[in-house]
Scaffold this motif. Structure first.
Motif, PDB file in Angstrom:
ATOM      1  N   LEU A   1     -26.297 -36.611 -55.892  1.00 29.88           N
ATOM      2  CA  LEU A   1     -26.207 -35.971 -54.590  1.00 29.88           C
ATOM      3  C   LEU A   1     -26.621 -34.512 -54.704  1.00 29.88           C
ATOM      4  CD1 LEU A   1     -22.812 -37.331 -53.232  1.00 29.88           C
ATOM      5  CD2 LEU A   1     -25.106 -38.123 -52.690  1.00 29.88           C
ATOM      6  N   THR A   2     -27.425 -34.058 -53.747  1.00 25.37           N
ATOM      7  CA  THR A   2     -27.804 -32.654 -53.674  1.00 25.37           C
ATOM      8  C   THR A   2     -26.897 -31.984 -52.661  1.00 25.37           C
ATOM      9  OG1 THR A   2     -30.095 -33.184 -54.199  1.00 25.37           O
ATOM     10  CG2 THR A   2     -29.686 -31.055 -53.157  1.00 25.37           C
ATOM     11  N   PHE A   3     -26.099 -31.041 -53.129  1.00 28.98           N
ATOM     12  CA  PHE A   3     -25.195 -30.296 -52.249  1.00 28.98           C
ATOM     13  C   PHE A   3     -26.019 -29.400 -51.336  1.00 28.98           C
ATOM     14  CE2 PHE A   3     -23.000 -26.241 -51.530  1.00 28.98           C
ATOM     15  CZ  PHE A   3     -21.897 -26.679 -50.809  1.00 28.98           C
ATOM     16  N   ILE A   4     -25.747 -29.474 -50.030  1.00 31.96           N
ATOM     17  CA  ILE A   4     -26.443 -28.644 -49.059  1.00 31.96           C
ATOM     18  C   ILE A   4     -25.549 -27.512 -48.573  1.00 31.96           C
ATOM     19  CG2 ILE A   4     -27.600 -28.579 -46.814  1.00 31.96           C
ATOM     20  CD1 ILE A   4     -29.156 -30.103 -49.000  1.00 31.96           C
ATOM     21  N   GLY A   5     -24.352 -27.833 -48.150  1.00 36.15           N
ATOM     22  CA  GLY A   5     -23.487 -26.768 -47.669  1.00 36.15           C
ATOM     23  C   GLY A   5     -22.113 -27.259 -47.288  1.00 36.15           C
ATOM     24  N   ILE A   6     -21.241 -26.284 -47.119  1.00 39.21           N
ATOM     25  CA  ILE A   6     -19.856 -26.532 -46.727  1.00 39.21           C
ATOM     26  C   ILE A   6     -19.544 -25.626 -45.549  1.00 39.21           C
ATOM     27  CG2 ILE A   6     -18.935 -24.831 -48.359  1.00 39.21           C
ATOM     28  CD1 ILE A   6     -16.599 -26.809 -48.833  1.00 39.21           C
ATOM     29  N   SER A  19     -12.660 -29.034 -45.964  1.00 33.11           N
ATOM     30  CA  SER A  19     -13.993 -28.743 -46.457  1.00 33.11           C
ATOM     31  C   SER A  19     -15.064 -29.681 -45.921  1.00 33.11           C
ATOM     32  CB  SER A  19     -13.997 -28.789 -47.988  1.00 33.11           C
ATOM     33  OG  SER A  19     -13.436 -30.013 -48.433  1.00 33.11           O
ATOM     34  N   PRO A  20     -15.345 -29.663 -44.606  1.00 36.71           N
ATOM     35  CA  PRO A  20     -16.488 -30.440 -44.137  1.00 36.71           C
ATOM     36  C   PRO A  20     -17.729 -30.040 -44.938  1.00 36.71           C
ATOM     37  CG  PRO A  20     -15.217 -29.689 -42.282  1.00 36.71           C
ATOM     38  CD  PRO A  20     -14.672 -28.984 -43.504  1.00 36.71           C
ATOM     39  N   THR A  21     -18.399 -31.040 -45.501  1.00 32.93           N
ATOM     40  CA  THR A  21     -19.484 -30.805 -46.448  1.00 32.93           C
ATOM     41  C   THR A  21     -20.629 -31.757 -46.153  1.00 32.93           C
ATOM     42  OG1 THR A  21     -17.780 -30.262 -48.090  1.00 32.93           O
ATOM     43  CG2 THR A  21     -19.985 -30.674 -48.938  1.00 32.93           C
ATOM     44  N   VAL A  22     -21.844 -31.326 -46.474  1.00 33.83           N
ATOM     45  CA  VAL A  22     -23.010 -32.205 -46.338  1.00 33.83           C
ATOM     46  C   VAL A  22     -23.802 -32.185 -47.641  1.00 33.83           C
ATOM     47  CG1 VAL A  22     -24.450 -30.439 -45.236  1.00 33.83           C
ATOM     48  CG2 VAL A  22     -25.016 -32.838 -44.918  1.00 33.83           C
ATOM     49  N   LEU A  76     -28.157 -38.853 -45.644  1.00 33.16           N
ATOM     50  CA  LEU A  76     -27.272 -37.697 -45.557  1.00 33.16           C
ATOM     51  C   LEU A  76     -25.865 -38.218 -45.824  1.00 33.16           C
ATOM     52  CD1 LEU A  76     -28.533 -35.916 -42.322  1.00 33.16           C
ATOM     53  CD2 LEU A  76     -29.455 -35.821 -44.630  1.00 33.16           C
ATOM     54  N   VAL A  77     -25.074 -37.472 -46.556  1.00 38.33           N
ATOM     55  CA  VAL A  77     -23.708 -37.848 -46.872  1.00 38.33           C
ATOM     56  C   VAL A  77     -22.795 -36.749 -46.349  1.00 38.33           C
ATOM     57  CG1 VAL A  77     -22.083 -38.378 -48.730  1.00 38.33           C
ATOM     58  CG2 VAL A  77     -24.477 -39.093 -48.927  1.00 38.33           C
ATOM     59  N   PHE A  78     -21.816 -37.132 -45.529  1.00 42.50           N
ATOM     60  CA  PHE A  78     -20.916 -36.171 -44.899  1.00 42.50           C
ATOM     61  C   PHE A  78     -19.482 -36.379 -45.335  1.00 42.50           C
ATOM     62  CE2 PHE A  78     -24.379 -36.600 -41.839  1.00 42.50           C
ATOM     63  CZ  PHE A  78     -24.663 -35.279 -41.539  1.00 42.50           C
ATOM     64  N   GLN A  79     -18.792 -35.284 -45.476  1.00 39.44           N
ATOM     65  CA  GLN A  79     -17.337 -35.293 -45.580  1.00 39.44           C
ATOM     66  C   GLN A  79     -16.880 -34.441 -44.413  1.00 39.44           C
ATOM     67  OE1 GLN A  79     -15.539 -33.998 -49.302  1.00 39.44           O
ATOM     68  NE2 GLN A  79     -13.983 -32.894 -48.156  1.00 39.44           N
ATOM     69  N   SER A  80     -15.995 -34.982 -43.592  1.00 45.87           N
ATOM     70  CA  SER A  80     -15.537 -34.197 -42.449  1.00 45.87           C
ATOM     71  C   SER A  80     -14.225 -34.762 -41.938  1.00 45.87           C
ATOM     72  CB  SER A  80     -16.603 -34.166 -41.349  1.00 45.87           C
ATOM     73  OG  SER A  80     -16.316 -33.127 -40.434  1.00 45.87           O
ATOM     74  N   TYR A  81     -13.831 -34.280 -40.767  1.00 49.98           N
ATOM     75  CA  TYR A  81     -12.569 -34.669 -40.164  1.00 49.98           C
ATOM     76  C   TYR A  81     -12.653 -36.070 -39.586  1.00 49.98           C
ATOM     77  CZ  TYR A  81     -12.340 -29.606 -40.276  1.00 49.98           C
ATOM     78  OH  TYR A  81     -12.391 -28.304 -40.678  1.00 49.98           O
ATOM     79  N   PHE A 136     -16.302 -39.786 -37.254  1.00 46.97           N
ATOM     80  CA  PHE A 136     -15.735 -38.518 -37.681  1.00 46.97           C
ATOM     81  C   PHE A 136     -16.402 -37.390 -36.922  1.00 46.97           C
ATOM     82  CE2 PHE A 136     -19.133 -39.836 -40.425  1.00 46.97           C
ATOM     83  CZ  PHE A 136     -19.925 -38.721 -40.578  1.00 46.97           C
ATOM     84  N   ARG A 137     -15.850 -36.214 -37.030  1.00 42.73           N
ATOM     85  CA  ARG A 137     -16.377 -35.036 -36.354  1.00 42.73           C
ATOM     86  C   ARG A 137     -16.901 -34.049 -37.389  1.00 42.73           C
ATOM     87  NH1 ARG A 137     -15.047 -34.083 -31.056  1.00 42.73           N
ATOM     88  NH2 ARG A 137     -13.739 -35.659 -30.110  1.00 42.73           N
ATOM     89  N   VAL A 138     -18.025 -33.427 -37.040  1.00 46.69           N
ATOM     90  CA  VAL A 138     -18.618 -32.400 -37.895  1.00 46.69           C
ATOM     91  C   VAL A 138     -18.657 -31.123 -37.074  1.00 46.69           C
ATOM     92  CG1 VAL A 138     -20.677 -31.708 -39.163  1.00 46.69           C
ATOM     93  CG2 VAL A 138     -19.994 -34.114 -39.129  1.00 46.69           C
ATOM     94  N   PRO A 139     -18.117 -30.015 -37.578  1.00 43.01           N
ATOM     95  CA  PRO A 139     -18.104 -28.772 -36.813  1.00 43.01           C
ATOM     96  C   PRO A 139     -19.521 -28.318 -36.431  1.00 43.01           C
ATOM     97  CG  PRO A 139     -16.685 -28.587 -38.737  1.00 43.01           C
ATOM     98  CD  PRO A 139     -17.453 -29.866 -38.882  1.00 43.01           C
TER      99      PRO A 139
END
Length: 99
Positions: free
Chosen positions: A3-8, A17-20, A29-34, A63-66
């Protein structure tokens, strides 16, 4: 998988820590979010999308992404697209579904 980290989300503390990321091999695209609240999930489940059953299929989530992460999501899209074009240039199969 690499995985290539793009941002938090810059407005979160160490516990949130919503992250992409981008999976450049799968061009995803891989998301971590609420996790979406029950009202949002229910509203999505009631939405009729032509050609699809209602509800959220097993293995998928809502899920929601800010909003403030939009620039990072755009960057992630660019990274995935570059990976896709690079693969095509190397003779790979076009699995994007676009013509």
């Amino acid at each position: 998988m690499k995985l290539t980290f793009i941002g938090i989300d810059p407005a979160t503390d160490t516990d949130e820590s919503p992250t992409v990321w981008v999976d450049e091999e799968a061009e995803d695209l891989v998301f971590q979010s609420y996790t979406a609240d029950d009202e949002t999930v229910a509203t999505c489940a009631r939405t009729q999308i032509p050609g699809h059953s209602s509800g959220c299929p097993e293995g998928e989530g809502i899920f929601r992404v800010p909003f403030r992460m939009v620039p990072m999501i755009r960057e992630a899209c660019d990274v995935a697209e570059r990976s896709h074009r690079r693969r095509l240039a190397q003779g790979g199969e076009d699995v994007s579904g676009s013509s």
